[in-house]
Each structure stands twice: as structure tokens, then as C-alpha cells.
Design an enzyme around this catalytic site. Structure first.
Site, PDB file in Angstrom:
ATOM      1  N   LEU A  66       0.856  -1.180   0.000  1.00 40.14           N
ATOM      2  CA  LEU A  66       0.000   0.000   0.000  1.00 40.14           C
ATOM      3  C   LEU A  66       0.895   1.233   0.000  1.00 40.14           C
ATOM      4  CD1 LEU A  66      -2.688  -0.847   2.743  1.00 40.14           C
ATOM      5  CD2 LEU A  66      -2.939  -1.056   0.258  1.00 40.14           C
ATOM      6  N   ASP A  67       0.432   2.300  -0.639  1.00 34.94           N
ATOM      7  CA  ASP A  67       1.161   3.556  -0.582  1.00 34.94           C
ATOM      8  C   ASP A  67       1.300   4.021   0.865  1.00 34.94           C
ATOM      9  OD1 ASP A  67       1.232   3.593  -3.339  1.00 34.94           O
ATOM     10  OD2 ASP A  67      -0.386   5.062  -3.556  1.00 34.94           O
ATOM     11  N   LYS A  68       2.307   4.812   1.107  1.00 37.19           N
ATOM     12  CA  LYS A  68       2.561   5.336   2.450  1.00 37.19           C
ATOM     13  C   LYS A  68       1.309   5.949   3.077  1.00 37.19           C
ATOM     14  CE  LYS A  68       4.925   9.220   4.675  1.00 37.19           C
ATOM     15  NZ  LYS A  68       5.826  10.387   4.466  1.00 37.19           N
ATOM     16  N   THR A  70      -1.886   5.576   2.252  1.00 37.65           N
ATOM     17  CA  THR A  70      -3.103   4.771   2.189  1.00 37.65           C
ATOM     18  C   THR A  70      -3.197   3.921   3.446  1.00 37.65           C
ATOM     19  OG1 THR A  70      -2.994   4.673  -0.223  1.00 37.65           O
ATOM     20  CG2 THR A  70      -4.382   3.041   0.859  1.00 37.65           C
ATOM     21  N   ARG A 171      -5.560   6.331  -7.579  1.00 41.23           N
ATOM     22  CA  ARG A 171      -5.344   7.779  -7.546  1.00 41.23           C
ATOM     23  C   ARG A 171      -5.297   8.362  -8.952  1.00 41.23           C
ATOM     24  NH1 ARG A 171      -0.260   8.159  -3.494  1.00 41.23           N
ATOM     25  NH2 ARG A 171      -0.575  10.407  -3.803  1.00 41.23           N
TER      26      ARG A 171
END
Length: 251
Positions: A66-68, A70, A171
Site C-alpha cells: 500500500l502507498d505510504k 493509504t 489515484r
């Protein structure tokens, strides 16, 4: 609190485990915590993996990322055989994934599919992505299903199901539709509306076909505080929207 101010101890990370069995861990990752070390340094989830062994000789390993910024469900395998299986399931698109986002604006209609290739914006801009015509150099297939759960005051709460796993897919896809995610400084959704500047993207639910009998393993992560605050400011009901997201793609 902004994502850059997030700190986490190993005990706090261990307390965020949503599911644990001999094969799989599902963690409710907090927004602002990177999963891998980056060039800027700082604490990452990787620093806390030993606290997630729970008696096994090996630390667990990520089955995806997961993105930082998120939050929500993050799947880890607890031993090499489990990690290999989970990696295969994610690579083959056999894991059900539901995300929830608050967006600035909303797509037309109640639901739909985004079938729009993505490619890196520039070799000098890391993993920032952009929508490109099919067949463009570096273009990767990217498909996302969406369903609007709530519209209010120029914002929307949207359930999302990525059918492919491209970097920043949700996104970039929502920005392509003209409704970027609230708090997204990269793709145009940065705002100081209720909830603050944090990215409003949450991994709500994962469905893993890993059980030997019965149905798949299904795990859900509660909405984080900043997402719940914004929904409350829109007169939305958090519990009802969580439930709606969980059935949005069940058919």
C-alpha cells in the site's frame, strides 16, 4: 496530524492485526507509515516485522503493498510457502480488494468501470503515473470498477475495486475522471476541507481464497479517523457506508 507526523511502535503495530492464522496476517496499516524503506529514511513497517512473528521463527513478509498515505488492509504471509501462494494470488488477480475514497467531485452515474492504461509520467518523477492512449510507450493495462456511495457538498464517497494492480492506479484513475482523491497532493486532490490534508484512500476489505474448506477469508478494516471525520462533516453515516462498501462488488 499529518502523515509525516505519524509514528508507530512495534506494540502499536502488533495491536493493529485484524486477522492471524498459521498462514496469513492481515494488518490495518495506519496512514503515513511506509511499508518499505525509501531514500528519505525514517521508520517503516519493515522495522516492525519482528513484532509480527507471534511465535514463528521467521518474520512475515508483504504479499502486496500500500502507498505510504493509504490506510487499511495489508496482507502478509507468515512462512515461505504462504508468501509464494499469496504472491501468486495477487499476481493472478484472484484477491478481492475494496477501497473507499473521498473525492473532490464525482463521476457521472451510480457505478462504472475505468479501463484506461497508465504509464509513468517521467523517468525522473519516480512512480507518478498518468493516463495514456492504448499502445503508448510504457503503457500498462489498468482497470478499476467504482460505485458512488454518497454525494454531498462537492465531494463524494466512492467504493473502488482495482482489477489490476498498477502503482497509484486508483489515484491516477480518479484524477483521470476529474474527481481526484481528497488530500492527494500528486494527482490534484489536495485540500484542507474537513479531515485535514491527509489522503482519503482506505483499503477497506480483502477477500482471500486461501481456506481449504468453506468460503474465502474475508477481512475488513474500519475507516480511519480522518476519513470518518470527513464523512461525518458530510452528514454521512460511517457504519452504513462501511456496510455499503462491503457489498458493492459482492455480485
Amino acid at each position: 496530524m499529518t502523515p509525516s507526523a505519524i509514528t508507530a511502535s512495534s506494540d502499536l503495530i502488533a495491536a493493529r492485526v485484524l486477522h492471524r492464522d498459521g498462514m496469513v496476517l492481515v494488518l490495518d496499516k495506519p496512514a503515513g507509515l511506509p511499508v518499505h524503506p525509501g531514500p528519505k529514511g525514517g521508520t517503516t513497517l519493515h522495522d516492525h516485522l519482528d513484532a509480527l512473528r507471534f511465535g514463528l521463527p521467521r518474520r512475515p513478509e508483504l504479499a502486496h503493498r500500500l502507498d505510504k498515505d493509504t490506510s487499511g488492509c495489508l496482507v502478509l504471509g507468515r512462512h515461505p510457502k504462504a508468501i509464494a501462494l499469496l504472491n501468486k494470488l495477487f499476481a493472478e488477480g484472484r484477491v478481492g480488494k475494496t477501497y473507499v475514497a473521498v473525492t473532490r467531485g464525482a463521476p457521472e452515474g451510480p457505478a462504472g468501470r475505468i479501463d484506461q492504461p497508465l504509464a509513468k509520467r517521467s523517468p525522473h518523477r519516480g512512480w507518478w503515473m498518468q493516463a495514456v492512449p492504448p499502445g503508448s510507450p510504457g503503457a500498462l493495462e489498468a482497470v478499476t470498477d467504482w460505485q458512488v456511495l454518497l454525494r454531498a457538498e462537492g465531494l463524494a464517497v466512492i467504493a473502488l475495486s482495482p482489477l489490476t494492480g498498477r502503482t497509484h492506479q486508483l489515484r491516477a484513475h480518479l484524477a483521470y475522471l476529474g474527481c481526484p482523491i481528497l488530500g492527494d497532493a500528486i494527482y490534484g486532490g489536495a485540500s484542507r476541507l474537513p479531515g485535514g490534508p491527509m489522503l482519503h484512500l482506505h483499503s477497506r476489505r480483502v477477500v482471500l481464497p486461501v481456506t481449504r474448506s468453506g468460503g474465502p477469508l474475508t477481512v475488513a478494516a474500519p475507516f480511519p479517523a480522518h476519513l470518518a471525520e470527513t464523512i461525518g462533516a458530510l452528514d454521512g453515516d460511517v457504519a452504513s457506508l462501511e456496510a455499503a462498501a462491503d457489498v458493492a462488488f459482492s455480485g
